[in-house]
Design a protein around this motif. Sequence first.
Motif, mmCIF file in Angstrom:
data_model
loop_
_atom_site.group_PDB
_atom_site.id
_atom_site.type_symbol
_atom_site.label_atom_id
_atom_site.label_comp_id
_atom_site.label_asym_id
_atom_site.label_seq_id
_atom_site.Cartn_x
_atom_site.Cartn_y
_atom_site.Cartn_z
ATOM 1 N N LEU A 282 0.660 -1.148 -0.032
ATOM 2 C CA LEU A 282 -0.038 -0.191 0.107
ATOM 3 C C LEU A 282 0.831 1.378 0.026
ATOM 4 C CD1 LEU A 282 -2.934 1.281 0.032
ATOM 5 C CD2 LEU A 282 -2.667 1.088 2.595
ATOM 6 N N LEU A 283 1.854 1.451 0.846
ATOM 7 C CA LEU A 283 2.595 2.488 1.085
ATOM 8 C C LEU A 283 3.556 2.866 -0.212
ATOM 9 C CD1 LEU A 283 3.579 5.089 2.505
ATOM 10 C CD2 LEU A 283 5.427 3.827 3.633
ATOM 11 N N GLY A 284 3.950 1.782 -0.824
ATOM 12 C CA GLY A 284 5.013 2.024 -1.830
ATOM 13 C C GLY A 284 4.040 2.368 -2.937
ATOM 14 N N ASN A 285 2.980 1.659 -3.109
ATOM 15 C CA ASN A 285 1.988 2.065 -4.220
ATOM 16 C C ASN A 285 1.816 3.761 -4.195
ATOM 17 O OD1 ASN A 285 2.262 -0.557 -5.255
ATOM 18 N ND2 ASN A 285 -0.072 -1.024 -4.578
ATOM 19 N N VAL A 286 1.201 4.187 -3.127
ATOM 20 C CA VAL A 286 0.759 5.476 -2.917
ATOM 21 C C VAL A 286 1.983 6.316 -3.360
ATOM 22 C CG1 VAL A 286 0.019 7.099 -1.231
ATOM 23 C CG2 VAL A 286 -0.937 4.839 -1.589
ATOM 24 N N LEU A 287 3.173 6.143 -2.772
ATOM 25 C CA LEU A 287 4.335 7.169 -2.914
ATOM 26 C C LEU A 287 4.656 7.000 -4.516
ATOM 27 C CD1 LEU A 287 6.588 6.209 0.083
ATOM 28 C CD2 LEU A 287 4.819 7.900 -0.137
ATOM 29 N N GLU A 288 4.828 6.106 -5.111
ATOM 30 C CA GLU A 288 5.164 6.097 -6.432
ATOM 31 C C GLU A 288 4.135 6.602 -7.309
ATOM 32 O OE1 GLU A 288 5.587 1.521 -7.374
ATOM 33 O OE2 GLU A 288 7.753 1.447 -6.537
ATOM 34 N N ARG A 289 2.677 6.375 -6.982
ATOM 35 C CA ARG A 289 1.768 6.931 -7.989
ATOM 36 C C ARG A 289 1.785 8.306 -7.740
ATOM 37 N NH1 ARG A 289 -3.904 3.751 -7.655
ATOM 38 N NH2 ARG A 289 -4.261 5.233 -9.077
ATOM 39 N N SER A 290 1.921 9.063 -6.511
ATOM 40 C CA SER A 290 2.118 10.424 -6.332
ATOM 41 C C SER A 290 3.332 10.831 -7.189
ATOM 42 C CB SER A 290 2.370 10.682 -4.793
ATOM 43 O OG SER A 290 2.821 12.093 -4.678
ATOM 44 N N VAL A 291 4.438 10.042 -7.330
ATOM 45 C CA VAL A 291 5.595 10.573 -8.034
ATOM 46 C C VAL A 291 5.114 10.710 -9.419
ATOM 47 C CG1 VAL A 291 7.850 10.135 -8.994
ATOM 48 C CG2 VAL A 291 7.320 9.930 -6.521
ATOM 49 N N PHE A 292 4.626 9.825 -9.935
ATOM 50 C CA PHE A 292 4.158 9.346 -11.536
ATOM 51 C C PHE A 292 3.180 10.466 -11.950
ATOM 52 C CE2 PHE A 292 5.726 4.847 -10.948
ATOM 53 C CZ PHE A 292 7.043 5.243 -11.139
ATOM 54 N N ALA A 293 1.957 10.698 -10.980
ATOM 55 C CA ALA A 293 1.147 11.629 -11.196
ATOM 56 C C ALA A 293 1.384 13.193 -11.508
ATOM 57 C CB ALA A 293 -0.106 11.650 -9.967
ATOM 58 N N ARG A 294 2.806 13.225 -10.819
ATOM 59 C CA ARG A 294 3.159 14.709 -10.796
ATOM 60 C C ARG A 294 4.362 14.599 -12.217
ATOM 61 N NH1 ARG A 294 6.195 15.237 -6.500
ATOM 62 N NH2 ARG A 294 5.514 13.238 -5.320
ATOM 63 N N GLY A 295 4.299 13.878 -12.986
ATOM 64 C CA GLY A 295 4.979 13.741 -14.454
ATOM 65 C C GLY A 295 6.362 13.068 -14.171
ATOM 66 N N GLY A 296 6.691 12.395 -12.785
ATOM 67 C CA GLY A 296 7.813 11.948 -12.485
ATOM 68 C C GLY A 296 8.281 10.443 -13.532
ATOM 69 N N SER A 297 9.320 10.022 -13.564
ATOM 70 C CA SER A 297 10.138 9.000 -14.041
ATOM 71 C C SER A 297 10.474 8.050 -12.983
ATOM 72 C CB SER A 297 11.227 9.231 -15.078
ATOM 73 O OG SER A 297 12.110 9.798 -14.109
ATOM 74 N N TYR A 298 10.708 6.874 -13.540
ATOM 75 C CA TYR A 298 11.533 5.999 -12.284
ATOM 76 C C TYR A 298 12.586 6.602 -11.777
ATOM 77 C CZ TYR A 298 13.000 1.849 -10.046
ATOM 78 O OH TYR A 298 13.636 0.979 -9.154
ATOM 79 N N GLU A 299 13.364 7.194 -12.480
ATOM 80 C CA GLU A 299 14.517 7.916 -11.807
ATOM 81 C C GLU A 299 13.982 8.957 -10.845
ATOM 82 O OE1 GLU A 299 18.530 8.823 -11.468
ATOM 83 O OE2 GLU A 299 17.624 7.217 -12.260
ATOM 84 N N ASP A 300 13.051 9.568 -11.134
ATOM 85 C CA ASP A 300 12.476 10.604 -9.927
ATOM 86 C C ASP A 300 12.046 9.734 -8.873
ATOM 87 O OD1 ASP A 300 12.843 13.146 -11.288
ATOM 88 O OD2 ASP A 300 11.170 12.315 -12.810
ATOM 89 N N ARG A 301 11.465 8.716 -9.106
ATOM 90 C CA ARG A 301 10.981 7.862 -8.034
ATOM 91 C C ARG A 301 12.097 7.367 -7.084
ATOM 92 N NH1 ARG A 301 12.159 2.822 -5.465
ATOM 93 N NH2 ARG A 301 10.252 1.733 -4.840
ATOM 94 N N ALA A 302 13.044 6.836 -7.618
ATOM 95 C CA ALA A 302 14.490 6.696 -6.879
ATOM 96 C C ALA A 302 14.774 7.520 -6.253
ATOM 97 C CB ALA A 302 15.509 5.973 -8.087
#
Length: 432
Positions: A282-302
């Motif tokens: 749950l937590l990982g999904n929420v954090l990742e989706r927040s990054v991607f929703a703001r136009g982020g990439s996997y690099e931004d997530r990392a």
Amino acid sequence: MTEPARFDRGHTDDLMTFLAASPSPYHAVATAAERLEKAGFRQVAETDAWDGTSGGKYVLRGGAIVAWYVPEGAAPHTPFRIVGAHTDSPNLRVKPLPDSGAHGWRQVAVEIYGGPLLNSWLDRDLGLAGRLTLRDGSTRLVNVDRPLLRVPQLAIHLDRSVTADGLKLDKQRHLQPVWGLGHDVRDGDLIAFLEETAGLPAGEVTGWDLMTHSVEKPAYLGRDRELLAGPRMDNLLSVHAGTAALTAVASGASKPASIPVLAAFDHEENGSQSDTGADGPLLGNVLERSVFARGGSYEDRARAFAGTVCLSSDTGHAVHPNYAERHDPTHHPRVNGGPILKVNVNNRYATDGSGRAEFAAACEQAGVPFQSFVSNNSMPCGTTIGPITAARHGIKTVDIGVAILSMHSVRELCGADDPFLLANALTAFLER
């Protein structure tokens, strides 16, 4: 360093209200969500597409909630600052076939959840609360907050050995509560009663997650009312403080440099391995989706995860005046001494030296004293969501909490000032 935190019993009064309104994890997250809504947060569904707008948002799943606040202009790689906690407490939970009884007594079949102090459930006036699932798949909260059930203890006249050998309880035979009289056990009685209580048609409920709770309200204790006695402080005390801290930061005048998050999980008391537990996605999904929703990439997530810090906030053990030998001789956390920093070199807690410095800086900023806790080397050490969070998501995690007595009892005991001190420390941490 800012001015020292001033003791505010208004916060503790509000904690008492929160505890009384939250007899189950489902009620706890509903209560937290209501407070978040009043602070301008809005619920987002996991099944919907998320947008990258700023502001406060939260996800509800069962007995878990994850809430976060995106400051205006936050970059996709902006790190998170997380307060982690859990919503569940040890108790007695209703079995799939609840209607039982013998010898003219009507009883409710229950299962032991987590590791409760079983003797504390004896001769208590118990209510029943939780979640009902209806035929259409929707859910309805239910709370019978009055004396409904009781686990009667055997009279001493029928067990003289208890004074010499101590109380011995069989979890299957001795913990089944009574709730009425009658020679005929009728299947469906309990659920029919709850349907009527919830204003539902007969036969509408097809599933349930129900648990008992003491109906005795939280209360100040002691000559000077410097202590607080109440249920489920482990760990709704932290959920309440985290909710207060997140709403304070979101409504503050200054923009936080990171994205503040509250993650309150279910099922910590039995290992956290569920879709709503800290060992789930749950937590990982929420954090990742927040990054991607703001136009982020996997690099931004990392990059975001690499700069993220989590405070895992859970109650810990205050030194017990009658059992001081059970504690480490040089680490004696005291109630009303401020939050505790939990350390265990075998990683039962996630704190290391850099994490200690992180928490110390937040406490200094808030003007809050803190204490250190480590277990007696001869005693096994408990654990928290901290190590799970650190390992699962690869983020720096620090274990903290409030020192209490009677952990896992129906009624636990803390200092009346410590909840306010914890909330101030969490607010400073989220602001940093």
